[in-house]
Design an enzyme around this catalytic site. Structure first.
Site, PDB file in Angstrom:
ATOM      1  N   CYS A   2       0.878  -1.174   0.000  1.00 43.80           N
ATOM      2  CA  CYS A   2       0.000   0.000   0.000  1.00 43.80           C
ATOM      3  C   CYS A   2       0.913   1.221   0.000  1.00 43.80           C
ATOM      4  O   CYS A   2       2.125   1.106   0.157  1.00 43.80           O
ATOM      5  CB  CYS A   2      -0.848   0.051   1.258  1.00 43.80           C
ATOM      6  SG  CYS A   2      -1.839  -1.421   1.494  1.00 43.80           S
ATOM      7  N   ARG A  27       1.358   1.809  -5.996  1.00 45.73           N
ATOM      8  CA  ARG A  27       1.524   0.806  -4.936  1.00 45.73           C
ATOM      9  C   ARG A  27       0.218   0.137  -4.558  1.00 45.73           C
ATOM     10  O   ARG A  27       0.196  -0.829  -3.785  1.00 45.73           O
ATOM     11  CB  ARG A  27       2.119   1.468  -3.680  1.00 45.73           C
ATOM     12  CG  ARG A  27       3.464   2.083  -3.883  1.00 45.73           C
ATOM     13  CD  ARG A  27       3.953   2.720  -2.613  1.00 45.73           C
ATOM     14  NE  ARG A  27       4.162   1.745  -1.559  1.00 45.73           N
ATOM     15  CZ  ARG A  27       5.268   1.034  -1.395  1.00 45.73           C
ATOM     16  NH1 ARG A  27       6.269   1.197  -2.207  1.00 45.73           N
ATOM     17  NH2 ARG A  27       5.361   0.163  -0.417  1.00 45.73           N
ATOM     18  N   TRP A  74      -3.808  -1.494  -1.239  1.00 45.86           N
ATOM     19  CA  TRP A  74      -3.758  -2.667  -2.094  1.00 45.86           C
ATOM     20  C   TRP A  74      -4.116  -3.814  -1.175  1.00 45.86           C
ATOM     21  O   TRP A  74      -3.320  -4.259  -0.363  1.00 45.86           O
ATOM     22  CB  TRP A  74      -2.352  -2.825  -2.666  1.00 45.86           C
ATOM     23  CG  TRP A  74      -2.336  -3.777  -3.797  1.00 45.86           C
ATOM     24  CD1 TRP A  74      -2.752  -3.563  -5.073  1.00 45.86           C
ATOM     25  CD2 TRP A  74      -1.900  -5.133  -3.754  1.00 45.86           C
ATOM     26  NE1 TRP A  74      -2.614  -4.694  -5.820  1.00 45.86           N
ATOM     27  CE2 TRP A  74      -2.090  -5.665  -5.050  1.00 45.86           C
ATOM     28  CE3 TRP A  74      -1.383  -5.957  -2.759  1.00 45.86           C
ATOM     29  CZ2 TRP A  74      -1.770  -6.986  -5.370  1.00 45.86           C
ATOM     30  CZ3 TRP A  74      -1.069  -7.261  -3.083  1.00 45.86           C
ATOM     31  CH2 TRP A  74      -1.258  -7.758  -4.374  1.00 45.86           C
ATOM     32  N   ASN A  98       1.090   0.062   6.084  1.00 48.34           N
ATOM     33  CA  ASN A  98       1.450  -0.764   4.933  1.00 48.34           C
ATOM     34  C   ASN A  98       2.202  -1.961   5.490  1.00 48.34           C
ATOM     35  O   ASN A  98       3.154  -1.802   6.238  1.00 48.34           O
ATOM     36  CB  ASN A  98       2.350   0.032   3.975  1.00 48.34           C
ATOM     37  CG  ASN A  98       2.996  -0.858   2.934  1.00 48.34           C
ATOM     38  OD1 ASN A  98       2.375  -1.804   2.443  1.00 48.34           O
ATOM     39  ND2 ASN A  98       4.230  -0.561   2.582  1.00 48.34           N
ATOM     40  N   GLY A  99       1.761  -3.180   5.117  1.00 48.51           N
ATOM     41  CA  GLY A  99       2.417  -4.391   5.609  1.00 48.51           C
ATOM     42  C   GLY A  99       1.381  -5.440   5.938  1.00 48.51           C
ATOM     43  O   GLY A  99       0.214  -5.320   5.548  1.00 48.51           O
ATOM     44  N   GLU A 483       8.947 -20.048 -20.641  1.00 48.54           N
ATOM     45  CA  GLU A 483       8.798 -18.730 -20.019  1.00 48.54           C
ATOM     46  C   GLU A 483       9.857 -17.751 -20.555  1.00 48.54           C
ATOM     47  O   GLU A 483       9.545 -16.605 -20.870  1.00 48.54           O
ATOM     48  CB  GLU A 483       8.891 -18.894 -18.489  1.00 48.54           C
ATOM     49  CG  GLU A 483       8.978 -17.618 -17.676  1.00 48.54           C
ATOM     50  CD  GLU A 483       7.779 -16.687 -17.807  1.00 48.54           C
ATOM     51  OE1 GLU A 483       6.778 -17.058 -18.443  1.00 48.54           O
ATOM     52  OE2 GLU A 483       7.880 -15.557 -17.301  1.00 48.54           O
ATOM     53  N   LYS A 487       8.948 -14.334 -22.642  1.00 52.24           N
ATOM     54  CA  LYS A 487       9.385 -12.994 -22.204  1.00 52.24           C
ATOM     55  C   LYS A 487      10.129 -12.283 -23.327  1.00 52.24           C
ATOM     56  O   LYS A 487       9.923 -11.108 -23.574  1.00 52.24           O
ATOM     57  CB  LYS A 487      10.332 -13.114 -21.014  1.00 52.24           C
ATOM     58  CG  LYS A 487       9.888 -13.094 -19.615  1.00 52.24           C
ATOM     59  CD  LYS A 487       8.915 -12.206 -19.045  1.00 52.24           C
ATOM     60  CE  LYS A 487       7.507 -12.671 -19.243  1.00 52.24           C
ATOM     61  NZ  LYS A 487       6.831 -13.147 -18.051  1.00 52.24           N
ATOM     62  N   GLU A 490       7.625 -11.180 -26.042  1.00 53.39           N
ATOM     63  CA  GLU A 490       6.661 -10.122 -25.749  1.00 53.39           C
ATOM     64  C   GLU A 490       7.283  -8.751 -25.559  1.00 53.39           C
ATOM     65  O   GLU A 490       6.659  -7.759 -25.888  1.00 53.39           O
ATOM     66  CB  GLU A 490       5.716 -10.492 -24.599  1.00 53.39           C
ATOM     67  CG  GLU A 490       6.296 -10.564 -23.229  1.00 53.39           C
ATOM     68  CD  GLU A 490       5.249 -10.893 -22.159  1.00 53.39           C
ATOM     69  OE1 GLU A 490       4.077 -10.530 -22.312  1.00 53.39           O
ATOM     70  OE2 GLU A 490       5.629 -11.519 -21.153  1.00 53.39           O
ATOM     71  N   HIS A 506      13.975 -33.948 -32.973  1.00 54.50           N
ATOM     72  CA  HIS A 506      12.813 -34.353 -33.773  1.00 54.50           C
ATOM     73  C   HIS A 506      12.314 -33.222 -34.658  1.00 54.50           C
ATOM     74  O   HIS A 506      11.180 -33.273 -35.132  1.00 54.50           O
ATOM     75  CB  HIS A 506      11.687 -34.853 -32.852  1.00 54.50           C
ATOM     76  CG  HIS A 506      12.090 -36.053 -32.051  1.00 54.50           C
ATOM     77  ND1 HIS A 506      12.155 -37.316 -32.590  1.00 54.50           N
ATOM     78  CD2 HIS A 506      12.495 -36.171 -30.769  1.00 54.50           C
ATOM     79  CE1 HIS A 506      12.582 -38.169 -31.659  1.00 54.50           C
ATOM     80  NE2 HIS A 506      12.790 -37.492 -30.536  1.00 54.50           N
ATOM     81  N   LYS A 605      -1.926  -5.572 -19.710  1.00 59.16           N
ATOM     82  CA  LYS A 605      -1.517  -6.240 -18.478  1.00 59.16           C
ATOM     83  C   LYS A 605      -2.501  -7.330 -18.110  1.00 59.16           C
ATOM     84  O   LYS A 605      -2.136  -8.412 -17.689  1.00 59.16           O
ATOM     85  CB  LYS A 605      -1.410  -5.212 -17.337  1.00 59.16           C
ATOM     86  CG  LYS A 605      -0.975  -5.805 -15.996  1.00 59.16           C
ATOM     87  CD  LYS A 605       0.430  -6.347 -16.061  1.00 59.16           C
ATOM     88  CE  LYS A 605       0.862  -7.084 -14.814  1.00 59.16           C
ATOM     89  NZ  LYS A 605       1.979  -8.013 -15.092  1.00 59.16           N
TER      90      LYS A 605
HETATM   91  O1  M6R Z   1      -3.206 -12.098 -14.764  1.00 56.18           O
HETATM   92  P1  M6R Z   1      -2.930 -13.453 -15.287  1.00 56.18           P
HETATM   93  O2  M6R Z   1      -1.881 -14.190 -14.551  1.00 56.18           O
HETATM   94  O3  M6R Z   1      -4.184 -14.282 -15.425  1.00 56.18           O
HETATM   95  O4  M6R Z   1      -2.411 -13.202 -16.767  1.00 56.18           O
HETATM   96  C1  M6R Z   1      -2.114 -14.258 -17.620  1.00 56.18           C
HETATM   97  C2  M6R Z   1      -1.327 -13.785 -18.827  1.00 56.18           C
HETATM   98  O5  M6R Z   1      -2.071 -12.843 -19.561  1.00 56.18           O
HETATM   99  C3  M6R Z   1       0.019 -13.157 -18.437  1.00 56.18           C
HETATM  100  O6  M6R Z   1       0.793 -14.046 -17.679  1.00 56.18           O
HETATM  101  C4  M6R Z   1       0.806 -12.769 -19.704  1.00 56.18           C
HETATM  102  O7  M6R Z   1       1.191 -13.912 -20.399  1.00 56.18           O
HETATM  103  C5  M6R Z   1       2.004 -11.890 -19.332  1.00 56.18           C
HETATM  104  N1  M6R Z   1       2.103 -10.796 -20.229  1.00 56.18           N
HETATM  105  C6  M6R Z   1       3.296 -12.626 -19.369  1.00 56.18           C
HETATM  106  O8  M6R Z   1       4.399 -11.845 -19.095  1.00 56.18           O
END
Ligand code: M6R
Length: 610
Positions: A2, A27, A74, A98-99, A483, A487, A490, A506, A605
């Site tokens: 927070c 935050r 938060w 906050n905590g 993963e 990253k 994206e 393969h 996001k």
């Molecule tokens: O909020 P969520 O964990 O449900 O989101 C899932 C994906 O949209 C999210 O992980 C997305 O792949 C990210 N941009 C990865 O960095």
């Protein structure tokens, strides 16, 4: 996480608090509030929603005060609502926090027994009641606060005001950030510097266990417990306001990568007892008797959270020997899944708002399964609709690329697997203790892992012109290859594929040539020999291998052009440690390519549409 702000001085506190809260909104942003003096009385104004909603709610009122506190929340304990918004009050004591107070439940019960009436579901409210109870016994403001904090376990940064001493703010800190701003005859407290950077650049950073007593005349700092005065250094901040919001980091993504030691510590705090050898899954609403009966688990998620689910399968099946299916949420709901009796569905979602994950969650409920959520955002739809929730407590994740949310999801899955393995009697108490001990060392090992940053930057400089990248992993680290590739795609727009290393021959091996960097995950585990052979295969075809290996493993050196050595941990936690250099690599490549790291093109996001 927070945001808190406090002001004492000669200007009207209200606009200072509102402006400070806006700078802290990153935050937390589910509810907000301020407290200020009206004569000798303290008024509190709060509302669910964002700071602008709070601003609208007081618009047109002629509020004026020279002392005040503000908070942007938060949610961790209790849904986002007006009652749960800070500041909280008991009698003349009003505070913002906050905590997380770990033992709030016991304290609340005890105080209720003594006649205290609570008006919120928060952990914070117990602190006001404790201080108030000591004030009623005749202790002055500072003494009552010190006495109250003796009972409190957990993390806190707190700002407190008191109707009986209107010209004073007390600020205390343990494990949550708190800074003081020093102006000309005016002083500030805040969770982060940007909150008051407009007014002063002179700051004092409070350390754990310290209390600041602030009046218009000045600040004095002392130990909370021993009352000994502490001489503090005044630092002069040279950051610009935007830099400061990111804590001095260039991007939120980098800040969030670096926050992982703290985030993981928050995920595990209060979640297990080393002495009893038990995991605390209270919020998950899963009794040991229920765990015993489970015969199938479905892990459902999207994107990075799906990668966490894939790692979860390896941990759960290996540790607890319970079959586990992993589904991409958008596939799950349309494939008419068969959920045998005794199945448990766990959805994994940072935001708790991903449309496909929510649809899968609802579909599972309709099919009669118990549905739990591993989620970061309290009050999100997934958290509200699930039968139980494990909150990862990693704090708001602002960068679109998920980093700290991922490693805290893995931490949650590790704890769940231990609880399940214990209930299924697949693990001995000694082994449980060893797993807990390793977990306790994890924040420190993550901190150590972050030191790899410069070495990763060097590699990024060498390879950021590449058009394609291949990431190879085996076993529990195969999802980490996925993963790493996601990253890179994206945020740097470089095409990348994650592959199970054994599958390379393969098909993908045909792609390997001088222009194709291959990142190989080679931790010291039971498939190390195999991955070493895969690295040979790449090398002999002219491919350039970047290896990520456990420190001390010299065998990788002859097979790779670059090696990143990571601290040793147990098998189940290597995915956490090994994802750190991959997130950093994607970050540096994106920066070198001048991409918009925190807001990559075409991405959101939280994906709230199907
Ligand atoms: O909020 P969520 O964990 O449900 O989101 C899932 C994906 O949209 C999210 O992980 C997305 O792949 C990210 N941009 C990865 O960095």
């Amino acid at each position: 996480m927070c945001g808190i702000i406090g002001y004492i001085g000669n200007r009207n506190a209200i606009p200072v608090l509102i402006n400070g809260l806006k700078r802290l909104e990153y935050r937390g942003y589910d509810s907000a509030g301020i407290a200020f003096f009206n004569g000798n009385k303290i008024n509190v104004r709060r509302c669910a929603g964002k700071i602008k909603d709070l601003e609208v709610s007081i618009k047109g009122e002629k509020l004026r005060s020279f002392t005040g506190l503000g908070h942007t929340r938060w949610a961790t304990h209790g849904k986002p609502s007006e009652e749960n918004a800070h500041p909280h009050r008991s009698g003349g004591i009003v505070l913002v926090h906050n905590g997380i107070i770990e033992n709030y439940f016991e304290l609340k019960e005890e105080l209720k027994g003594k006649g205290h009436v609570f008006t919120s579901e928060t952990d914070t409210e117990v602190i006001c009641h404790l201080i108030h109870s000591y004030s009623r016994k005749g202790l002055d403001f500072e003494a009552a606060t010190r006495a109250a904090l003796k009972h409190v376990e957990g993390a806190y940064a707190i700002g407190i005001i008191n109707e009986s001493e209107p010209d004073k703010i007390l600020a205390v800190k343990k494990d949550s950030p708190l800074v003081l701003g020093l102006g000309e005859g005016e002083f500030f407290i805040a969770s982060d510097i940007p909150a008051f950077l407009k007014y002063t650049k002179d700051v004092i950073i409070l350390d754990n266990g310290e209390m600041a007593s602030i009046t218009r005349k000045g600040v004095s700092v002392s130990g909370i417990a021993n009352k000994k005065p502490v001489k503090k250094e005044i630092a002069n901040i040279t950051w610009s306001p935007t830099m400061a919001e990111k804590g001095g980091y260039k991007h939120f993504m980098l800040k969030e990568i670096n926050e992982q030691p703290r985030a993981i510590a928050d995920t595990i705090r209060g979640r297990f007892s080393l002495e009893k050898g038990e995991v605390n899954l209270d919020e998950f609403s899963l009794a040991e008797s229920e765990l015993k009966k489970l015969n199938k688990i479905f892990l459902v998620a999207c994107g990075t959270s799906w990668h966490a689910a894939l790692v979860g399968k390896y941990i759960i099946e290996d540790m607890a020997r319970v079959p586990c299916e992993v589904d991409i949420a958008s596939e799950f709901r349309y494939r008419r899944p068969l959920l045998p009796k005794g199945s448990l569905v766990i959805v994994i979602t940072q935001s708790g708002e991903t449309a496909d994950t929510l649809a899968a969650q609802r579909e599972s409920g309709k099919l009669g399964a118990k549905v739990l959520s591993i989620c970061n955002v309290v009050g999100s739809t997934s958290a509200r609709e699930a039968d139980g929730v494990f909150f990862t407590h990693s704090g708001p994740e602002i960068g679109v690329a998920s980093t700290k949310a991922f490693t805290t999801q893995l931490t949650g899955l590790y704890l769940f697997a231990i609880a399940l393995a214990k209930a299924k009697e697949k693990i001995r108490s000694d082994d449980i203790r060893e797993l807990f001990n390793e977990l306790l060392q994890l924040p420190e090992k993550v901190e150590q892992s972050l030191k790899i940053n410069d070495a990763v930057l060097k590699i990024a400089k060498r390879f950021y012109h590449a058009r394609d990248f291949l990431y190879l992993g085996r076993g529990i680290n195969y999802p980490i290859a996925l993963e790493g590739a996601l990253k890179l795609k994206e945020i740097s727009y470089i095409h990348a594929e994650g592959y199970p290393a054994g599958e390379m021959k393969h098909g993908p091996i045909a792609l390997i040539d001088n222009n194709m960097p291959v990142l190989a995950l080679a931790p010291d585990d039971k498939v190390l020999e195999k991955i070493l052979s895969n690295m040979e295969e790449v090398k002999s075809r002219g491919g350039k291998v970047i290896a990520v290996a456990t420190e001390g493993n010299t065998r990788v050196l002859s097979r790779a052009s670059n090696v990143l050595f990571m601290p040793k941990t147990n098998y189940y936690l290597t995915p956490i440690i090994f994802s750190i250099p991959l997130h950093l690599l994607a970050y540096h490549m994106a920066v070198l390519k001048k991409c918009n790291v925190d807001q990559p093109r075409n991405l959101a996001k939280s994906v709230t549409v199907e």
